[in-house]
Design a protein around this motif. Structure first.
Motif, PDB file in Angstrom:
ATOM      1  N   SER A 163      43.884  32.115  40.642  1.00  0.00           N
ATOM      2  CA  SER A 163      45.279  32.544  40.499  1.00  0.00           C
ATOM      3  C   SER A 163      45.700  32.686  39.046  1.00  0.00           C
ATOM      4  CB  SER A 163      46.216  31.534  41.185  1.00  0.00           C
ATOM      5  OG  SER A 163      46.080  31.590  42.581  1.00  0.00           O
ATOM      6  N   GLY A 164      44.928  32.101  38.132  1.00  0.00           N
ATOM      7  CA  GLY A 164      45.269  32.165  36.715  1.00  0.00           C
ATOM      8  C   GLY A 164      46.261  31.099  36.286  1.00  0.00           C
ATOM      9  N   ILE A 165      46.444  30.056  37.104  1.00  0.00           N
ATOM     10  CA  ILE A 165      47.419  29.023  36.758  1.00  0.00           C
ATOM     11  C   ILE A 165      46.754  27.725  36.316  1.00  0.00           C
ATOM     12  CG2 ILE A 165      49.165  29.989  38.284  1.00  0.00           C
ATOM     13  CD1 ILE A 165      48.548  27.757  40.273  1.00  0.00           C
ATOM     14  N   LEU A 166      45.417  27.715  36.245  1.00  0.00           N
ATOM     15  CA  LEU A 166      44.701  26.512  35.828  1.00  0.00           C
ATOM     16  C   LEU A 166      44.142  26.716  34.431  1.00  0.00           C
ATOM     17  CD1 LEU A 166      43.824  23.749  37.227  1.00  0.00           C
ATOM     18  CD2 LEU A 166      41.550  24.772  37.260  1.00  0.00           C
ATOM     19  N   GLU A 167      44.349  25.747  33.577  1.00  0.00           N
ATOM     20  CA  GLU A 167      43.816  25.801  32.218  1.00  0.00           C
ATOM     21  C   GLU A 167      42.751  24.732  32.057  1.00  0.00           C
ATOM     22  OE1 GLU A 167      45.256  25.633  27.540  1.00  0.00           O
ATOM     23  OE2 GLU A 167      46.690  25.296  29.158  1.00  0.00           O
ATOM     24  N   PRO A 187      48.232  39.231  40.531  1.00  0.00           N
ATOM     25  CA  PRO A 187      48.573  37.979  39.842  1.00  0.00           C
ATOM     26  C   PRO A 187      49.858  38.058  39.037  1.00  0.00           C
ATOM     27  CG  PRO A 187      46.714  39.063  38.774  1.00  0.00           C
ATOM     28  CD  PRO A 187      46.949  39.776  40.065  1.00  0.00           C
ATOM     29  N   ARG A 188      50.247  39.252  38.600  1.00  0.00           N
ATOM     30  CA  ARG A 188      51.460  39.370  37.780  1.00  0.00           C
ATOM     31  C   ARG A 188      52.714  39.061  38.582  1.00  0.00           C
ATOM     32  NH1 ARG A 188      49.860  44.944  34.505  1.00  0.00           N
ATOM     33  NH2 ARG A 188      48.032  44.080  33.448  1.00  0.00           N
ATOM     34  N   SER A 189      52.656  39.322  39.882  1.00  0.00           N
ATOM     35  CA  SER A 189      53.795  38.996  40.737  1.00  0.00           C
ATOM     36  C   SER A 189      53.495  37.839  41.685  1.00  0.00           C
ATOM     37  CB  SER A 189      54.216  40.219  41.566  1.00  0.00           C
ATOM     38  OG  SER A 189      53.151  40.644  42.397  1.00  0.00           O
ATOM     39  N   GLY A 190      52.238  37.378  41.681  1.00  0.00           N
ATOM     40  CA  GLY A 190      51.858  36.270  42.551  1.00  0.00           C
ATOM     41  C   GLY A 190      51.778  36.638  44.018  1.00  0.00           C
ATOM     42  N   ARG A 191      51.465  37.910  44.344  1.00  0.00           N
ATOM     43  CA  ARG A 191      51.431  38.370  45.730  1.00  0.00           C
ATOM     44  C   ARG A 191      50.083  38.997  46.075  1.00  0.00           C
ATOM     45  NH1 ARG A 191      54.993  35.943  48.406  1.00  0.00           N
ATOM     46  NH2 ARG A 191      55.420  37.630  49.891  1.00  0.00           N
ATOM     47  N   VAL A 211      44.961  40.553  35.858  1.00  0.00           N
ATOM     48  CA  VAL A 211      44.921  42.001  36.097  1.00  0.00           C
ATOM     49  C   VAL A 211      45.166  42.261  37.581  1.00  0.00           C
ATOM     50  CG1 VAL A 211      43.471  44.071  36.045  1.00  0.00           C
ATOM     51  CG2 VAL A 211      43.311  42.384  34.195  1.00  0.00           C
ATOM     52  N   ASP A 212      46.082  43.157  37.909  1.00  0.00           N
ATOM     53  CA  ASP A 212      46.325  43.542  39.295  1.00  0.00           C
ATOM     54  C   ASP A 212      45.149  44.382  39.781  1.00  0.00           C
ATOM     55  OD1 ASP A 212      48.724  42.223  39.189  1.00  0.00           O
ATOM     56  OD2 ASP A 212      49.944  44.032  38.991  1.00  0.00           O
ATOM     57  N   LEU A 213      44.585  43.991  40.930  1.00  0.00           N
ATOM     58  CA  LEU A 213      43.334  44.573  41.391  1.00  0.00           C
ATOM     59  C   LEU A 213      43.427  45.086  42.821  1.00  0.00           C
ATOM     60  CD1 LEU A 213      40.886  41.743  40.239  1.00  0.00           C
ATOM     61  CD2 LEU A 213      41.237  43.934  39.087  1.00  0.00           C
ATOM     62  N   GLU A 214      42.598  46.110  43.092  1.00  0.00           N
ATOM     63  CA  GLU A 214      42.302  46.502  44.463  1.00  0.00           C
ATOM     64  C   GLU A 214      40.940  45.922  44.788  1.00  0.00           C
ATOM     65  OE1 GLU A 214      43.359  50.376  46.647  1.00  0.00           O
ATOM     66  OE2 GLU A 214      41.326  50.731  45.877  1.00  0.00           O
ATOM     67  N   LEU A 230      36.385  35.323  51.189  1.00  0.00           N
ATOM     68  CA  LEU A 230      36.401  35.076  49.737  1.00  0.00           C
ATOM     69  C   LEU A 230      35.174  34.316  49.247  1.00  0.00           C
ATOM     70  CD1 LEU A 230      40.162  34.209  49.045  1.00  0.00           C
ATOM     71  CD2 LEU A 230      38.903  36.246  48.321  1.00  0.00           C
ATOM     72  N   GLY A 231      34.460  33.667  50.151  1.00  0.00           N
ATOM     73  CA  GLY A 231      33.248  32.961  49.766  1.00  0.00           C
ATOM     74  C   GLY A 231      31.999  33.808  49.840  1.00  0.00           C
ATOM     75  N   GLN A 232      32.155  35.108  50.103  1.00  0.00           N
ATOM     76  CA  GLN A 232      31.010  36.011  50.220  1.00  0.00           C
ATOM     77  C   GLN A 232      30.817  36.833  48.950  1.00  0.00           C
ATOM     78  OE1 GLN A 232      29.043  36.039  53.055  1.00  0.00           O
ATOM     79  NE2 GLN A 232      30.329  34.307  53.685  1.00  0.00           N
ATOM     80  N   ASP A 233      29.585  37.291  48.740  1.00  0.00           N
ATOM     81  CA  ASP A 233      29.335  38.221  47.645  1.00  0.00           C
ATOM     82  C   ASP A 233      29.488  39.650  48.166  1.00  0.00           C
ATOM     83  OD1 ASP A 233      27.112  38.559  49.179  1.00  0.00           O
ATOM     84  OD2 ASP A 233      25.660  37.996  47.649  1.00  0.00           O
ATOM     85  N   GLY A 234      29.308  40.637  47.301  1.00  0.00           N
ATOM     86  CA  GLY A 234      29.400  42.031  47.723  1.00  0.00           C
ATOM     87  C   GLY A 234      30.785  42.633  47.621  1.00  0.00           C
ATOM     88  N   TRP A 235      31.741  41.900  47.036  1.00  0.00           N
ATOM     89  CA  TRP A 235      33.080  42.452  46.838  1.00  0.00           C
ATOM     90  C   TRP A 235      33.081  43.440  45.678  1.00  0.00           C
ATOM     91  CZ3 TRP A 235      38.024  41.201  48.960  1.00  0.00           C
ATOM     92  CH2 TRP A 235      38.001  40.242  49.983  1.00  0.00           C
ATOM     93  N   SER A 236      33.973  44.426  45.753  1.00  0.00           N
ATOM     94  CA  SER A 236      34.197  45.324  44.616  1.00  0.00           C
ATOM     95  C   SER A 236      35.645  45.191  44.176  1.00  0.00           C
ATOM     96  CB  SER A 236      33.890  46.777  44.990  1.00  0.00           C
ATOM     97  OG  SER A 236      34.749  47.236  46.010  1.00  0.00           O
ATOM     98  N   PHE A 237      35.850  45.234  42.861  1.00  0.00           N
ATOM     99  CA  PHE A 237      37.185  45.105  42.277  1.00  0.00           C
ATOM    100  C   PHE A 237      37.450  46.287  41.356  1.00  0.00           C
ATOM    101  CE2 PHE A 237      35.678  40.626  42.718  1.00  0.00           C
ATOM    102  CZ  PHE A 237      36.547  40.243  43.729  1.00  0.00           C
ATOM    103  N   ALA A 238      38.695  46.778  41.394  1.00  0.00           N
ATOM    104  CA  ALA A 238      39.092  47.869  40.507  1.00  0.00           C
ATOM    105  C   ALA A 238      40.548  47.661  40.094  1.00  0.00           C
ATOM    106  CB  ALA A 238      38.945  49.220  41.202  1.00  0.00           C
ATOM    107  N   PRO A 239      40.834  47.800  38.792  1.00  0.00           N
ATOM    108  CA  PRO A 239      42.226  47.658  38.340  1.00  0.00           C
ATOM    109  C   PRO A 239      43.122  48.697  39.009  1.00  0.00           C
ATOM    110  CG  PRO A 239      40.707  47.600  36.475  1.00  0.00           C
ATOM    111  CD  PRO A 239      39.902  48.036  37.668  1.00  0.00           C
ATOM    112  N   LEU A 240      44.342  48.310  39.295  1.00  0.00           N
ATOM    113  CA  LEU A 240      45.294  49.223  39.920  1.00  0.00           C
ATOM    114  C   LEU A 240      45.993  50.060  38.853  1.00  0.00           C
ATOM    115  CD1 LEU A 240      46.991  47.038  42.674  1.00  0.00           C
ATOM    116  CD2 LEU A 240      45.708  49.158  43.025  1.00  0.00           C
ATOM    117  N   GLY A 241      45.765  51.349  38.883  1.00  0.00           N
ATOM    118  CA  GLY A 241      46.448  52.248  37.964  1.00  0.00           C
ATOM    119  C   GLY A 241      47.786  52.687  38.536  1.00  0.00           C
ATOM    120  N   GLU A 242      48.589  53.336  37.714  1.00  0.00           N
ATOM    121  CA  GLU A 242      49.915  53.777  38.137  1.00  0.00           C
ATOM    122  C   GLU A 242      49.849  54.774  39.293  1.00  0.00           C
ATOM    123  OE1 GLU A 242      52.751  52.431  37.254  1.00  0.00           O
ATOM    124  OE2 GLU A 242      51.501  51.047  36.099  1.00  0.00           O
TER     125      GLU A 242
END
Length: 321
Positions: free
Chosen positions: A283-287, A159-163, A144-147, A179-191
Motif C-alpha cells: 500500500s506504500g504506508i510502511l517505512e 495508491p494515490r486515492s487508496g482505492r 503509481v496508479d496501475l492497471e 495476489l500470491g501468484q506470479d504471472g501478473w502484468s502491471f502497467a501505469p494508468l495514463g490519462e
C-alpha cells in the motif's frame, strides 16, 4: 554504498516522494539516509528551487561541490539535475538521484550494479514473483496508479486515492485471492486510459491487500528483518482479520518495530505478521528503517481516530478513547 541525502523547503507530499525515492535506491545497492537539511556535509541534496530557502541551500551545496536535484525554479543546472514539480514522481526522483551520484563518481559502472530481487529480499525467485511482494518491493511501482491483470482478470490499483477498482465485485474478489501468484502484468494508468473507467466496483486498497495477503499468508516469504513503522493509518474497512491486524498496528503505533518484536508484543503468529507487513508495504504506508526510531506519536493519516477501524480498535481494547 551508503550516502547521506538532505532535502530543503519541500512540502509534505514532495518530501514523502523524496523519502520513497531514497528507499528505491536500495534496488541499486545504494543505502540512502534521507533527512532535512541541517548544514552538514551531504552526498546529494534535493531542494525546492521555487522557495527562497531552497535556493539558499542550493547555493551552499554548489559551493561545496555537492550534487543538487532542483525541483521547480530555473536553477541553471543540467536537465537531469532538475525536475518540474508535476513530473517529480518517485521513479523520476530516484532516476535523477542515481544519475547525479553516477556523475559524481564517474561512469555509471563505478556505482554498484542493481541488486537482484533475490539479493534485495534474500528469498528465492519463486517466492518473490508473486504480485504482492512485487508491488511491495519494486520501486518503479511505488505510489503509481496501475492497471493489473492476471489470467484475464483486470483491476485498477490506485495508491494515490487508496482505492481498488474493477468491473464487478467478482473480478475484484478473484484478483484479491490471486495476489500470491506470479504471472501478473502491471502497467501505469495514463490519462487516455483513465478516461474510460474500468467499472463501478470500488473498495479500500489497504483492505484489498490485507485480505489478499491473509489468504496466502502461509506461502508468503517472511518479511525482511528490519525496523518498520507506519506512515499512515491503514484503511482496513471490514476485513475479517481486523483483530490481528489491529494488534500489529498497535505495536507499530509506538514507533519502529521489527517483525520479531511485533510477534512478541502482539501475540500474532509469524505468518500473520508478515502478511500484515507485506500488505502495508504494498500500500506504500510502511517505512522500513535500518535502526529503530525513537518513540513516535500514532500516525494521523486517514482519520486515525475516527470511523469503523478506530471504533473497532476501541472495542477490542487496542486504542484508547
Amino acid at each position: 554504498m551508503e550516502i547521506e541525502l538532505r532535502y530543503a523547503a519541500l512540502d509534505d507530499a514532495v518530501e514523502q516522494r523524496v523519502r520513497f525515492a531514497a528507499q528505491a535506491l536500495a534496488a541499486h545497492r545504494i543505502r540512502a539516509q534521507a533527512s532535512s537539511w541541517d548544514g552538514t556535509q551531504a552526498d546529494v541534496v534535493v531542494v525546492n528551487a521555487d522557495d527562497g530557502y531552497g535556493r539558499h541551500v542550493m547555493e551552499i551545496a554548489r559551493r561545496r561541490g555537492t550534487p543538487v536535484l532542483a525541483l521547480g525554479g530555473d536553477p541553471g543546472l543540467e536537465p537531469e539535475a532538475a525536475l518540474r514539480p508535476e513530473t517529480a514522481t518517485v521513479s523520476a526522483i530516484a532516476k535523477s538521484l542515481r544519475e547525479l551520484l553516477s556523475r559524481r563518481n564517474g561512469p555509471a559502472s563505478a556505482l554498484p550494479p542493481p541488486a537482484t530481487t533475490e539479493e534485495f529480499l534474500g528469498h528465492s525467485p519463486v517466492e518473490k514473483a508473486c504480485a504482492l511482494t512485487r508491488l511491495a518491493t519494486d520501486p518503479q511501482w511505488a505510489n503509481v496508479d496501475l492497471e493489473a491483470t492476471f489470467q484475464g482478470t483486470t483491476v485498477w490499483l490506485l495508491p494515490r486515492s487508496g482505492r481498488v477498482l474493477s468491473a464487478n465485485v467478482g473480478a475484484q474478489l478473484h484478483a484479491r485471492a490471486m495476489l500470491g501468484q506470479d504471472g501478473w502484468s502491471f502497467a501505469p494508468l495514463g490519462e487516455h486510459r483513465r478516461a474510460n473507467p474500468i467499472g463501478p466496483a470500488a473498495a479500500s486498497l489497504d483492505a484489498f491487500y490485507m485480505q489478499g495477503a491473509w489468504t496466502v499468508r502461509s506461502t508468503l516469504p517472511s518479511f525482511p528483518a528490519a525496523s518498520a513503522s507506519l506512515r499512515e493509518w491503514p484503511d482496513l474497512g471490514g476485513a475479517a482479520e481486523i483483530v490481528d491486524a489491529l494488534k500489529v498496528v498497535k505495536v507499530l503505533q509506538r514507533g519502529g518495530a521489527s517483525p520479531a518484536r511485533i510477534r512478541d508484543e502482539s501475540g500474532v503468529g509469524e505468518a500473520e505478521v508478515s502478511a500484515c507487513l507485506w500488505a502495508f508495504s504494498a500500500s506504500g504506508i510502511l517505512e522500513r528503517r535500518v535502526t529503530a526510531p525513537s518513540k513516535a506519536e500514532p500516525p494521523q493519516g486517514r482519520s486515525a481516530r475516527s470511523g469503523l477501524f478506530a471504533r473497532l480498535a476501541v472495542h477490542f481494547g487496542l486504542l484508547r478513547h
